[in-house]
Write a protein that holds these residues in place. Structure first.
Motif, PDB file in Angstrom:
ATOM      1  N   CYS A 145       0.838  -1.196   0.000  1.00 33.96           N
ATOM      2  CA  CYS A 145       0.000   0.000   0.000  1.00 33.96           C
ATOM      3  C   CYS A 145       0.879   1.255   0.000  1.00 33.96           C
ATOM      4  CB  CYS A 145      -0.945  -0.031   1.201  1.00 33.96           C
ATOM      5  SG  CYS A 145      -2.031   1.403   1.326  1.00 33.96           S
ATOM      6  N   ALA A 175      -5.775   1.357  -0.604  1.00 34.32           N
ATOM      7  CA  ALA A 175      -6.312   0.931   0.688  1.00 34.32           C
ATOM      8  C   ALA A 175      -7.826   0.839   0.652  1.00 34.32           C
ATOM      9  CB  ALA A 175      -5.865   1.907   1.780  1.00 34.32           C
ATOM     10  N   LEU A 190      -2.372  -5.023   4.814  1.00 30.89           N
ATOM     11  CA  LEU A 190      -1.720  -4.006   4.013  1.00 30.89           C
ATOM     12  C   LEU A 190      -0.290  -3.786   4.504  1.00 30.89           C
ATOM     13  CD1 LEU A 190      -4.502  -1.273   3.700  1.00 30.89           C
ATOM     14  CD2 LEU A 190      -3.862  -3.003   2.010  1.00 30.89           C
ATOM     15  N   VAL A 192       2.295  -1.056   5.110  1.00 26.54           N
ATOM     16  CA  VAL A 192       2.437   0.387   5.272  1.00 26.54           C
ATOM     17  C   VAL A 192       3.697   0.620   6.087  1.00 26.54           C
ATOM     18  CG1 VAL A 192       1.330   2.548   5.935  1.00 26.54           C
ATOM     19  CG2 VAL A 192      -0.088   0.581   5.322  1.00 26.54           C
ATOM     20  N   LEU A 200       0.422   6.076   7.928  1.00 25.49           N
ATOM     21  CA  LEU A 200      -0.136   4.989   8.738  1.00 25.49           C
ATOM     22  C   LEU A 200      -1.475   5.406   9.338  1.00 25.49           C
ATOM     23  CD1 LEU A 200       3.068   3.765  10.578  1.00 25.49           C
ATOM     24  CD2 LEU A 200       1.491   2.244   9.395  1.00 25.49           C
ATOM     25  N   ARG A 204      -5.113   3.770   8.355  1.00 27.10           N
ATOM     26  CA  ARG A 204      -5.910   3.160   9.425  1.00 27.10           C
ATOM     27  C   ARG A 204      -7.331   3.720   9.429  1.00 27.10           C
ATOM     28  NH1 ARG A 204      -5.978  -1.190  10.929  1.00 27.10           N
ATOM     29  NH2 ARG A 204      -3.941  -1.356  11.904  1.00 27.10           N
ATOM     30  N   PHE A 212      -1.988  -4.456   9.569  1.00 31.58           N
ATOM     31  CA  PHE A 212      -0.894  -3.904   8.781  1.00 31.58           C
ATOM     32  C   PHE A 212       0.373  -4.716   9.034  1.00 31.58           C
ATOM     33  CE2 PHE A 212      -2.420   0.821   9.117  1.00 31.58           C
ATOM     34  CZ  PHE A 212      -3.549   0.512   8.378  1.00 31.58           C
ATOM     35  N   VAL A 214       4.143  -3.806   8.987  1.00 36.07           N
ATOM     36  CA  VAL A 214       4.865  -2.535   9.052  1.00 36.07           C
ATOM     37  C   VAL A 214       6.364  -2.802   9.024  1.00 36.07           C
ATOM     38  CG1 VAL A 214       5.159  -0.377  10.312  1.00 36.07           C
ATOM     39  CG2 VAL A 214       2.965  -1.578  10.405  1.00 36.07           C
ATOM     40  N   ALA A 231      -1.064   3.644  14.297  1.00 37.25           N
ATOM     41  CA  ALA A 231      -1.597   2.532  13.500  1.00 37.25           C
ATOM     42  C   ALA A 231      -2.228   1.409  14.299  1.00 37.25           C
ATOM     43  CB  ALA A 231      -0.483   1.964  12.614  1.00 37.25           C
ATOM     44  N   LEU A 239      -1.193  -4.899  14.250  1.00 35.31           N
ATOM     45  CA  LEU A 239       0.105  -4.615  13.646  1.00 35.31           C
ATOM     46  C   LEU A 239       1.010  -5.837  13.671  1.00 35.31           C
ATOM     47  CD1 LEU A 239       0.875  -1.173  15.351  1.00 35.31           C
ATOM     48  CD2 LEU A 239      -0.013  -1.551  13.053  1.00 35.31           C
TER      49      LEU A 239
END
Length: 275
Positions: A145, A175, A190, A192, A200, A204, A212, A214, A231, A239
């Motif tokens: 993303c 997104a 995703l 990010v 972020l 969100r 996500f 990350v 996030a 996360l």
């Protein structure tokens, strides 16, 4: 148990959002591996076993294995994770995205050959290029993303006309499209990057509780507090915070495995401070 269920269970049971990326570079291995006939597998296995208590997922990067002709080591490594550390999902970082039967072969490569629980994918050829991954409802599809690299904005920040007539950056349209149209099985995540905390927060707000991946903490300099505060979901999860080099190569000495464990534990504890 499907990928998303395993990931959420791991968040709860191990109280961790850390993902260790497995990116083998033999030139950085400790000296004991210099003449080892199976160095790639042995080093990565040791890292896995040392860091497993502190992670919610492992993320082997396929190019690091393929460039070394070590695809067999990758297969055995994923099998080892599943056997020795059941319940910790494996995300195969391959960033696949292609059309027609080729995409189906890539899905089979990730999920059948390597037995990964999830795979990273590139959305820029459109839905049909990731459909074979999306159809595997028990597996995760981790879709690019807003990536962590310096050149991400060259294309991802371009302003486009959305299907609702609103102009927005391309990464926001990606997104929105994935959350609304592609996530019918609830198996999408995703990517990010940690290096873009404002983005972020924006993503969100668009996708709700979608998890996500990350990357970008550690060697790339992403700020852990900014990542978590921008996030996390309402329950303090959502996360998968990935670190590779800072964990793998925390020490080049004989304490390499202990040092990797300490680095993963430290990252877990830092993340948990802000949840």
């Amino acid at each position: 148990m499907g990928f998303m269920q395993a990931l959420r269970q791991r968040w709860t049971d191990a109280d961790t959002l850390v993902c260790v990326g497995l990116d083998p570079e033999p030139s950085k291995f400790p000296a004991r591996f210099n003449d080892h006939p199976d160095a790639v597998f042995a080093f990565c296995r040791d890292i896995v076993d040392a860091t497993a208590p502190y992670v919610c997922a492992f993320k082997p990067q396929i190019a690091h294995f393929a460039a070394l002709g070590a695809e067999d080591a990758l297969e055995r490594l994923i099998a080892h994770i599943h056997a020795a550390h059941p319940g910790i999902p494996v995300i195969l970082d391959s960033k696949r995205g292609d059309i027609g039967s080729t995409a189906r072969h890539y899905a089979s490569e990730a999920f059948d050959r390597y037995a990964a629980d999830a795979v990273t994918a590139n959305p820029y050829l459109g839905r049909d290029s990731v459909e074979p991954f999306l159809e595997r409802s028990d597996r995760g599809v981790v879709i690019l993303c807003r990536t962590s690299n310096p050149g991400a904005g060259d294309l991802q920040d371009l302003v486009v006309n959305g299907d609702d007539g609103t102009q927005r950056p391309l990464y926001q349209q990606v997104a929105r499209t994935i959350a609304r149209d592609w996530n019918g099985h609830g198996n999408c995540m995703l990517v990010v990057g940690a290096t873009w905390p404002a983005q972020l927060r924006e993503v969100r707000a668009i996708v709700g509780d979608m998890p996500f991946l990350v990357p970008g903490v550690g060697a790339q300099g992403g700020d852990v507090q900014a990542v978590v505060e921008n996030a996390r979901t309402a329950d303090g999860t959502g996360l998968v915070v990935s670190s590779s080099r800072a964990v793998l190569y925390a020490s080049a000495g004989e304490d390499y495995a202990d040092a990797a464990a300490a680095a993963a534990r430290t990252l877990r504890d830092e993340i948990n401070l802000y949840r």
